[in-house]
Design a protein around this motif. Structure first.
Motif, PDB file in Angstrom:
ATOM      1  N   THR A  17     -17.507  -3.206 -17.793  1.00  0.00           N
ATOM      2  CA  THR A  17     -16.826  -2.201 -18.344  1.00  0.00           C
ATOM      3  C   THR A  17     -16.234  -1.168 -17.368  1.00  0.00           C
ATOM      4  O   THR A  17     -16.824  -0.557 -17.015  1.00  0.00           O
ATOM      5  CB  THR A  17     -17.109  -1.763 -20.077  1.00  0.00           C
ATOM      6  N   PRO A  18     -14.673  -0.386 -17.927  1.00  0.00           N
ATOM      7  CA  PRO A  18     -14.847   0.471 -16.886  1.00  0.00           C
ATOM      8  C   PRO A  18     -15.262   1.435 -16.673  1.00  0.00           C
ATOM      9  O   PRO A  18     -14.935   2.540 -16.061  1.00  0.00           O
ATOM     10  CB  PRO A  18     -13.139   0.423 -17.490  1.00  0.00           C
ATOM     11  N   LYS A  19     -15.707   2.113 -18.404  1.00  0.00           N
ATOM     12  CA  LYS A  19     -16.826   3.668 -18.048  1.00  0.00           C
ATOM     13  C   LYS A  19     -18.132   2.548 -18.623  1.00  0.00           C
ATOM     14  O   LYS A  19     -18.501   2.471 -19.983  1.00  0.00           O
ATOM     15  CB  LYS A  19     -15.876   4.138 -18.897  1.00  0.00           C
ATOM     16  N   PRO A  20     -18.671   4.016 -18.591  1.00  0.00           N
ATOM     17  CA  PRO A  20     -20.203   3.757 -19.061  1.00  0.00           C
ATOM     18  C   PRO A  20     -20.548   3.812 -20.312  1.00  0.00           C
ATOM     19  O   PRO A  20     -19.960   4.136 -21.211  1.00  0.00           O
ATOM     20  CB  PRO A  20     -21.335   4.880 -17.894  1.00  0.00           C
ATOM     21  N   GLY A  21     -21.694   3.119 -21.210  1.00  0.00           N
ATOM     22  CA  GLY A  21     -21.786   3.052 -22.655  1.00  0.00           C
ATOM     23  C   GLY A  21     -20.400   1.599 -23.258  1.00  0.00           C
ATOM     24  O   GLY A  21     -20.586   1.887 -24.694  1.00  0.00           O
ATOM     25  N   GLN A  22     -19.487   1.080 -22.569  1.00  0.00           N
ATOM     26  CA  GLN A  22     -18.655   0.339 -23.233  1.00  0.00           C
ATOM     27  C   GLN A  22     -19.563  -0.995 -23.765  1.00  0.00           C
ATOM     28  O   GLN A  22     -20.525  -1.111 -22.860  1.00  0.00           O
ATOM     29  CB  GLN A  22     -17.316   0.424 -22.836  1.00  0.00           C
ATOM     30  N   GLY A  23     -19.327  -1.567 -23.786  1.00  0.00           N
ATOM     31  CA  GLY A  23     -19.212  -3.076 -24.720  1.00  0.00           C
ATOM     32  C   GLY A  23     -18.537  -3.613 -24.958  1.00  0.00           C
ATOM     33  O   GLY A  23     -16.789  -4.407 -24.677  1.00  0.00           O
ATOM     34  N   TYR A  24     -18.788  -5.234 -25.421  1.00  0.00           N
ATOM     35  CA  TYR A  24     -17.717  -5.788 -26.319  1.00  0.00           C
ATOM     36  C   TYR A  24     -17.817  -6.542 -27.111  1.00  0.00           C
ATOM     37  O   TYR A  24     -19.107  -6.438 -27.723  1.00  0.00           O
ATOM     38  CB  TYR A  24     -17.745  -6.957 -24.408  1.00  0.00           C
ATOM     39  N   GLY A  25     -16.693  -6.392 -28.113  1.00  0.00           N
ATOM     40  CA  GLY A  25     -17.140  -6.841 -29.235  1.00  0.00           C
ATOM     41  C   GLY A  25     -16.577  -8.528 -29.432  1.00  0.00           C
ATOM     42  O   GLY A  25     -16.672  -9.411 -28.973  1.00  0.00           O
ATOM     43  N   LYS A  26     -16.680  -8.729 -30.877  1.00  0.00           N
ATOM     44  CA  LYS A  26     -16.103 -10.121 -31.175  1.00  0.00           C
ATOM     45  C   LYS A  26     -15.346 -10.895 -30.959  1.00  0.00           C
ATOM     46  O   LYS A  26     -13.824 -10.179 -30.366  1.00  0.00           O
ATOM     47  CB  LYS A  26     -16.546 -10.050 -33.108  1.00  0.00           C
ATOM     48  N   PRO A  27     -14.901 -11.525 -30.198  1.00  0.00           N
ATOM     49  CA  PRO A  27     -13.813 -12.456 -29.100  1.00  0.00           C
ATOM     50  C   PRO A  27     -13.119 -13.092 -29.805  1.00  0.00           C
ATOM     51  O   PRO A  27     -13.556 -13.973 -31.858  1.00  0.00           O
ATOM     52  CB  PRO A  27     -14.896 -13.360 -28.408  1.00  0.00           C
ATOM     53  N   ASP A  28     -12.149 -13.281 -29.306  1.00  0.00           N
ATOM     54  CA  ASP A  28     -10.901 -14.209 -30.322  1.00  0.00           C
ATOM     55  C   ASP A  28     -10.808 -15.497 -29.117  1.00  0.00           C
ATOM     56  O   ASP A  28     -10.717 -15.923 -28.153  1.00  0.00           O
ATOM     57  CB  ASP A  28      -8.984 -13.495 -29.607  1.00  0.00           C
ATOM     58  N   VAL A  29     -11.432 -16.361 -29.882  1.00  0.00           N
ATOM     59  CA  VAL A  29     -11.946 -17.868 -29.376  1.00  0.00           C
ATOM     60  C   VAL A  29     -10.876 -18.628 -28.639  1.00  0.00           C
ATOM     61  O   VAL A  29     -10.087 -18.528 -29.264  1.00  0.00           O
ATOM     62  CB  VAL A  29     -12.651 -18.249 -30.300  1.00  0.00           C
ATOM     63  N   THR A  30     -11.239 -18.944 -27.712  1.00  0.00           N
ATOM     64  CA  THR A  30     -10.104 -19.990 -26.796  1.00  0.00           C
ATOM     65  C   THR A  30     -10.376 -21.343 -27.463  1.00  0.00           C
ATOM     66  O   THR A  30     -11.815 -21.742 -27.785  1.00  0.00           O
ATOM     67  CB  THR A  30     -10.677 -19.901 -25.218  1.00  0.00           C
ATOM     68  N   ARG A  31      -9.404 -22.205 -28.530  1.00  0.00           N
ATOM     69  CA  ARG A  31      -9.324 -22.865 -27.929  1.00  0.00           C
ATOM     70  C   ARG A  31      -8.758 -24.327 -27.504  1.00  0.00           C
ATOM     71  O   ARG A  31      -7.892 -24.260 -26.622  1.00  0.00           O
ATOM     72  CB  ARG A  31      -8.276 -23.547 -29.325  1.00  0.00           C
ATOM     73  N   HIS A  32      -9.277 -25.044 -26.963  1.00  0.00           N
ATOM     74  CA  HIS A  32      -9.185 -26.282 -25.749  1.00  0.00           C
ATOM     75  C   HIS A  32     -10.467 -27.374 -26.437  1.00  0.00           C
ATOM     76  O   HIS A  32     -10.584 -27.452 -26.706  1.00  0.00           O
ATOM     77  CB  HIS A  32      -9.256 -25.563 -24.671  1.00  0.00           C
ATOM     78  N   LYS A  33      -9.630 -28.601 -25.874  1.00  0.00           N
ATOM     79  CA  LYS A  33     -10.166 -30.387 -25.598  1.00  0.00           C
ATOM     80  C   LYS A  33     -11.308 -30.215 -24.919  1.00  0.00           C
ATOM     81  O   LYS A  33     -11.330 -29.595 -23.447  1.00  0.00           O
ATOM     82  CB  LYS A  33      -9.403 -31.256 -25.630  1.00  0.00           C
ATOM     83  N   LYS A  34     -12.183 -30.543 -24.823  1.00  0.00           N
ATOM     84  CA  LYS A  34     -13.587 -30.559 -24.553  1.00  0.00           C
ATOM     85  C   LYS A  34     -13.242 -32.151 -23.974  1.00  0.00           C
ATOM     86  O   LYS A  34     -13.274 -33.575 -24.374  1.00  0.00           O
ATOM     87  CB  LYS A  34     -14.462 -30.766 -25.334  1.00  0.00           C
TER      88      LYS A  34
END
Length: 61
Positions: A44-61
């Motif tokens: 992350t750009p700064k210490p202490g930051q994290g990641y939230g819930k994603p916007d899921v990518t839709r694709h065919k498998k």
């Protein structure tokens, strides 16, 4: 709306998508990263930051 960090940098990405960067208290930073399932999340750009819930990518498998 607060979005507490659910993932930390270096954790494996559970699903492909765009993950918002959130501050230590859950505040939005306006930044997001795209990550692929199974890959580690980037630092992350700064210490202490994290990641939230994603916007899921839709694709065919």
């Amino acid at each position: 709306m607060t979005n507490k960090p659910t993932l930390r940098p270096g954790n494996r990405t559970p699903v492909s998508g765009q993950y918002p960067v959130v501050g230590p208290r859950g505040g939005e930073t306006g930044q997001e990263v795209t990550s692929v399932e199974g890959r580690p999340l980037p630092p992350t750009p700064k210490p202490g930051q994290g990641y939230g819930k994603p916007d899921v990518t839709r694709h065919k498998k």
